[in-house]
Design a protein around this motif. Structure first.
Motif, PDB file in Angstrom:
ATOM      1  N   LEU B  68     -24.076  25.175  17.138  1.00 31.40           N
ATOM      2  CA  LEU B  68     -23.640  24.165  15.773  1.00 31.40           C
ATOM      3  C   LEU B  68     -22.153  24.559  15.848  1.00 31.40           C
ATOM      4  O   LEU B  68     -22.165  25.820  14.431  1.00 31.40           O
ATOM      5  N   LEU B  69     -21.234  23.691  15.510  1.00 33.00           N
ATOM      6  CA  LEU B  69     -20.053  23.894  13.960  1.00 33.00           C
ATOM      7  C   LEU B  69     -20.700  23.800  12.578  1.00 33.00           C
ATOM      8  O   LEU B  69     -20.579  23.824  11.721  1.00 33.00           O
ATOM      9  N   GLY B  70     -20.866  21.856  13.149  1.00 38.36           N
ATOM     10  CA  GLY B  70     -21.248  21.251  11.813  1.00 38.36           C
ATOM     11  C   GLY B  70     -19.803  20.401  10.769  1.00 38.36           C
ATOM     12  O   GLY B  70     -20.652  19.869  10.348  1.00 38.36           O
ATOM     13  N   GLY B  71     -19.436  20.779  11.508  1.00 35.02           N
ATOM     14  CA  GLY B  71     -18.275  19.998  11.026  1.00 35.02           C
ATOM     15  C   GLY B  71     -17.938  18.339  10.723  1.00 35.02           C
ATOM     16  O   GLY B  71     -18.236  17.687   9.539  1.00 35.02           O
ATOM     17  N   ALA B  72     -17.979  17.547  11.651  1.00 32.67           N
ATOM     18  CA  ALA B  72     -18.689  16.327  12.180  1.00 32.67           C
ATOM     19  C   ALA B  72     -19.859  15.836  11.112  1.00 32.67           C
ATOM     20  O   ALA B  72     -19.685  14.688  10.578  1.00 32.67           O
ATOM     21  N   LEU B  73     -20.834  16.211  11.596  1.00 33.14           N
ATOM     22  CA  LEU B  73     -21.950  16.329  10.949  1.00 33.14           C
ATOM     23  C   LEU B  73     -21.555  16.593   9.427  1.00 33.14           C
ATOM     24  O   LEU B  73     -22.680  15.218   8.807  1.00 33.14           O
ATOM     25  N   ALA B  74     -20.955  17.147   8.584  1.00 33.69           N
ATOM     26  CA  ALA B  74     -21.092  17.467   6.801  1.00 33.69           C
ATOM     27  C   ALA B  74     -20.063  16.298   6.885  1.00 33.69           C
ATOM     28  O   ALA B  74     -20.662  15.534   5.980  1.00 33.69           O
ATOM     29  N   ALA B  75     -18.591  15.950   7.557  1.00 30.61           N
ATOM     30  CA  ALA B  75     -18.027  14.759   7.104  1.00 30.61           C
ATOM     31  C   ALA B  75     -18.403  13.286   7.659  1.00 30.61           C
ATOM     32  O   ALA B  75     -18.756  12.847   6.538  1.00 30.61           O
ATOM     33  N   ILE B  76     -19.507  13.460   7.997  1.00 26.55           N
ATOM     34  CA  ILE B  76     -20.128  12.192   8.007  1.00 26.55           C
ATOM     35  C   ILE B  76     -21.399  12.278   6.967  1.00 26.55           C
ATOM     36  O   ILE B  76     -21.263  10.548   6.390  1.00 26.55           O
ATOM     37  N   VAL B 140     -25.611   6.041  15.141  1.00 27.81           N
ATOM     38  CA  VAL B 140     -25.996   7.802  16.235  1.00 27.81           C
ATOM     39  C   VAL B 140     -25.016   7.717  17.174  1.00 27.81           C
ATOM     40  O   VAL B 140     -24.598   9.391  17.359  1.00 27.81           O
ATOM     41  N   GLY B 141     -24.919   7.153  17.764  1.00 26.27           N
ATOM     42  CA  GLY B 141     -23.365   6.706  19.060  1.00 26.27           C
ATOM     43  C   GLY B 141     -22.268   7.595  18.735  1.00 26.27           C
ATOM     44  O   GLY B 141     -21.551   9.375  19.868  1.00 26.27           O
ATOM     45  N   VAL B 142     -22.143   7.172  17.718  1.00 26.20           N
ATOM     46  CA  VAL B 142     -20.929   7.344  16.693  1.00 26.20           C
ATOM     47  C   VAL B 142     -20.798   8.733  16.200  1.00 26.20           C
ATOM     48  O   VAL B 142     -19.812   9.583  16.047  1.00 26.20           O
ATOM     49  N   ALA B 143     -21.680   9.530  15.866  1.00 23.27           N
ATOM     50  CA  ALA B 143     -21.992  11.114  15.691  1.00 23.27           C
ATOM     51  C   ALA B 143     -22.357  12.057  16.413  1.00 23.27           C
ATOM     52  O   ALA B 143     -21.412  12.948  16.449  1.00 23.27           O
ATOM     53  N   PHE B 144     -22.601  11.325  18.123  1.00 22.57           N
ATOM     54  CA  PHE B 144     -22.314  12.173  18.704  1.00 22.57           C
ATOM     55  C   PHE B 144     -20.647  12.428  19.376  1.00 22.57           C
ATOM     56  O   PHE B 144     -20.604  13.619  19.528  1.00 22.57           O
ATOM     57  N   THR B 195     -26.486  16.457  16.198  1.00 19.88           N
ATOM     58  CA  THR B 195     -25.882  15.748  14.801  1.00 19.88           C
ATOM     59  C   THR B 195     -25.593  14.723  14.902  1.00 19.88           C
ATOM     60  O   THR B 195     -26.212  14.084  13.808  1.00 19.88           O
ATOM     61  N   ALA B 196     -25.885  13.978  15.837  1.00 24.75           N
ATOM     62  CA  ALA B 196     -26.748  12.595  16.127  1.00 24.75           C
ATOM     63  C   ALA B 196     -27.977  12.750  15.690  1.00 24.75           C
ATOM     64  O   ALA B 196     -29.035  11.640  15.297  1.00 24.75           O
ATOM     65  N   LEU B 197     -28.799  13.583  16.168  1.00 22.33           N
ATOM     66  CA  LEU B 197     -30.136  13.123  15.303  1.00 22.33           C
ATOM     67  C   LEU B 197     -30.283  13.607  14.671  1.00 22.33           C
ATOM     68  O   LEU B 197     -31.101  13.067  13.118  1.00 22.33           O
ATOM     69  N   THR B 198     -29.003  14.796  13.592  1.00 24.21           N
ATOM     70  CA  THR B 198     -29.391  15.036  12.019  1.00 24.21           C
ATOM     71  C   THR B 198     -28.912  13.608  11.070  1.00 24.21           C
ATOM     72  O   THR B 198     -30.025  13.112  10.451  1.00 24.21           O
ATOM     73  N   VAL B 199     -27.772  12.496  11.801  1.00 27.95           N
ATOM     74  CA  VAL B 199     -27.086  11.942  11.075  1.00 27.95           C
ATOM     75  C   VAL B 199     -28.587  10.817  11.318  1.00 27.95           C
ATOM     76  O   VAL B 199     -28.934   9.757  10.479  1.00 27.95           O
ATOM     77  N   GLY B 200     -29.064  10.374  12.443  1.00 26.51           N
ATOM     78  CA  GLY B 200     -30.043   9.528  12.415  1.00 26.51           C
ATOM     79  C   GLY B 200     -31.137   9.355  11.948  1.00 26.51           C
ATOM     80  O   GLY B 200     -32.046   8.310  11.174  1.00 26.51           O
ATOM     81  N   ALA B 201     -31.403  10.886  11.292  1.00 26.37           N
ATOM     82  CA  ALA B 201     -32.914  11.187  10.598  1.00 26.37           C
ATOM     83  C   ALA B 201     -32.637  10.687   9.242  1.00 26.37           C
ATOM     84  O   ALA B 201     -33.447  10.328   8.718  1.00 26.37           O
ATOM     85  N   VAL B 202     -31.721  11.444   8.619  1.00 23.19           N
ATOM     86  CA  VAL B 202     -31.207  10.596   7.143  1.00 23.19           C
ATOM     87  C   VAL B 202     -30.524   9.549   7.340  1.00 23.19           C
ATOM     88  O   VAL B 202     -31.456   8.975   6.382  1.00 23.19           O
ATOM     89  N   ALA B 203     -29.857   8.860   8.393  1.00 27.86           N
ATOM     90  CA  ALA B 203     -29.823   7.562   8.564  1.00 27.86           C
ATOM     91  C   ALA B 203     -31.125   6.712   7.839  1.00 27.86           C
ATOM     92  O   ALA B 203     -31.493   4.896   7.410  1.00 27.86           O
ATOM     93  N   SER B 204     -32.026   6.536   8.839  1.00 26.93           N
ATOM     94  CA  SER B 204     -33.606   6.093   8.742  1.00 26.93           C
ATOM     95  C   SER B 204     -34.266   5.980   7.826  1.00 26.93           C
ATOM     96  O   SER B 204     -35.121   5.257   7.003  1.00 26.93           O
ATOM     97  N   VAL B 205     -34.247   7.371   6.764  1.00 25.83           N
ATOM     98  CA  VAL B 205     -34.559   7.350   5.400  1.00 25.83           C
ATOM     99  C   VAL B 205     -33.489   7.169   4.088  1.00 25.83           C
ATOM    100  O   VAL B 205     -34.364   6.111   3.801  1.00 25.83           O
ATOM    101  N   ARG B 206     -32.248   7.176   4.405  1.00 23.51           N
ATOM    102  CA  ARG B 206     -32.044   7.081   3.067  1.00 23.51           C
ATOM    103  C   ARG B 206     -30.222   6.449   3.808  1.00 23.51           C
ATOM    104  O   ARG B 206     -29.301   7.373   3.179  1.00 23.51           O
ATOM    105  N   PRO B 207     -30.335   5.867   3.801  1.00 26.87           N
ATOM    106  CA  PRO B 207     -28.865   5.165   4.795  1.00 26.87           C
ATOM    107  C   PRO B 207     -27.961   5.307   3.641  1.00 26.87           C
ATOM    108  O   PRO B 207     -26.893   5.240   3.645  1.00 26.87           O
ATOM    109  N   ASP B 208     -28.311   5.069   1.994  1.00 28.38           N
ATOM    110  CA  ASP B 208     -27.836   5.130   0.789  1.00 28.38           C
ATOM    111  C   ASP B 208     -26.927   6.400   1.210  1.00 28.38           C
ATOM    112  O   ASP B 208     -25.895   6.971   0.427  1.00 28.38           O
ATOM    113  N   LEU B 209     -27.442   7.500   1.772  1.00 28.98           N
ATOM    114  CA  LEU B 209     -26.995   8.669   1.266  1.00 28.98           C
ATOM    115  C   LEU B 209     -25.353   9.516   3.068  1.00 28.98           C
ATOM    116  O   LEU B 209     -24.792   9.955   2.317  1.00 28.98           O
ATOM    117  N   VAL B 210     -25.847   8.043   3.251  1.00 26.02           N
ATOM    118  CA  VAL B 210     -24.803   8.577   4.600  1.00 26.02           C
ATOM    119  C   VAL B 210     -23.180   7.872   4.222  1.00 26.02           C
ATOM    120  O   VAL B 210     -22.846   6.876   4.348  1.00 26.02           O
TER     121      VAL B 210
END
Lengths: 123, 229
Positions: B68-76, B140-144, B195-210
């Motif tokens: 992973l490089l992580g740029g998109a993950l962190a930006a999202i 999740v698709g957008v994150a991918f 990135t899709a898995l991570t963003v999806g996991a955060v959004a399922s618990v705390r969508p307000d933090l995305v």
């Protein structure tokens, strides 16, 4: 922020930190040790062998011009504390904690302070 | 995708060192309005998570791995400015503490992974934000997609730097460039999945933090939140 909401946030942060620590401290042992995409491309044309624990490149490739890292003899160089492969997880945990300390510290200093002017949310 | 010292000549290293310093300064200025008591610790954790995930090389071809490089993950999750700083800090720690990524190459590495990767990933994510807001699957698709593009364009950053000041050492430049871009298309798939898995996991618990899902109604944010309690 209500107490319940704050507690929820703390639990979430603790979970996030736990996942990062497990990935770096345990799952990292499962990581593929083959060269990554960039190293693969720059080593193309060379044969890579290990001589006295150091990588030796023979042939014509871009990586021939690469120099050793100035800190290659550091205590945790290459994620091998004391040169030991078996301690990669320890290096991972140290890295996660160090990254959180530096990043968290910087972001905490840069943040907008909300403890002073908050006229609308008090009542 | 960490460059070692010596791959780029001194002038090019200095040039991209300057690009990195300017980029990080801009990111620091931009990050102030995105950081508060809630998002500052979150962003620290995102940086720590990117560090952890970067250790997990996955196989992409026989004898070739990627991470992973992580740029998109962190930006999202925390926005482009803070996200760029997250990845920069990861790269600095890797280079100083673990001798991973050269010291003189740090500027080029920050330019590729922390600046180009993060900005491009974020631009793609914002372009598809409507889809991301519609449903969890959309997000999740957008994150991918954002992560895939982030990886490929970041590797194009290396190709650019190598074209300006690299020593091909008798090897064909086109061959190196083609291999880098081709392999990073495969690595981009892995980056997209993580990135899709991570963003999806955060959004399922705390969508307000995305960050990507936040509204544009910035001044009303506090009151809106309070009313729904």
């Amino acid at each position: 922020m209500s107490d319940a909401k704050r507690r929820g946030l703390t639990v979430f942060f603790a979970g996030f930190a736990f996942v990062a620590l497990v990935l770096a401290g345990a799952v990292s042992y499962l990581a593929d040790s083959d060269p990554d995409g960039l190293d693969h491309a720059t080593q193309k044309g060379c044969t890579v062998s290990e001589v006295d624990g150091k990588e030796q490149l023979d042939g014509q490739c871009v990586a021939q011009s690469a120099k050793d890292h100035a800190l290659a003899d550091g205590p945790m160089a290459d994620y091998k504390p004391g040169g030991s492969d078996g301690l990669t997880g320890l290096a991972g945990v140290v890295g996660v904690v160090a990254t959180f300390a530096v990043a968290g510290g910087l972001f905490w200093l840069l943040r907008k302070r909300s403890d002073r002017p908050e006229p609308s949310s008090e009542t | 995708m960490h460059m070692s010292d010596g791959l780029l000549n001194a002038g090019t290293s200095v040039l991209f060192g300057a690009v990195a310093v300017i980029g990080v300064a801009v990111a620091m200025a931009g990050s102030r309005r995105d950081l508060d008591d809630r998002t500052a610790p979150l962003a620290g954790l995102v940086a720590a998570f990117v560090f952890a995930a970067q250790m997990l090389n996955f196989p992409v071809l026989p004898g070739v791995s990627g991470h992973l490089l992580g740029g998109a993950l962190a930006a999202i999750l925390v926005g482009p400015w803070v996200g760029a700083l997250c990845v920069t800090i990861v790269l600095v720690i890797q280079s100083l503490l673990f001798a991973d990524g050269g010291l003189t190459a740090l500027g080029a590495n920050v330019t590729n992974m922390a600046l180009i990767g993060t900005v491009v990933g974020y631009v793609v994510a914002v372009a598809l934000r409507g889809l991301a807001r519609r449903s969890r699957a959309g997000l999740v698709g957008v994150a991918f997609v954002a992560a895939f593009v982030n990886t490929v364009v970041a590797s194009a950053g290396f190709v650019l730097e190598f074209a300006i000041g690299g020593d091909a050492g008798g090897v064909s430049f086109g061959g190196v460039a083609g291999t880098v871009l081709g392999v990073h298309c495969l690595i981009g798939i892995g980056e997209g999945v993580i990135t899709a898995l991570t963003v999806g996991a955060v959004a399922s618990v705390r969508p307000d933090l995305v960050y990507l899902l936040r509204g544009n109604e910035k001044p009303l944010e506090i009151r809106e939140g309070a009313r729904h309690e």
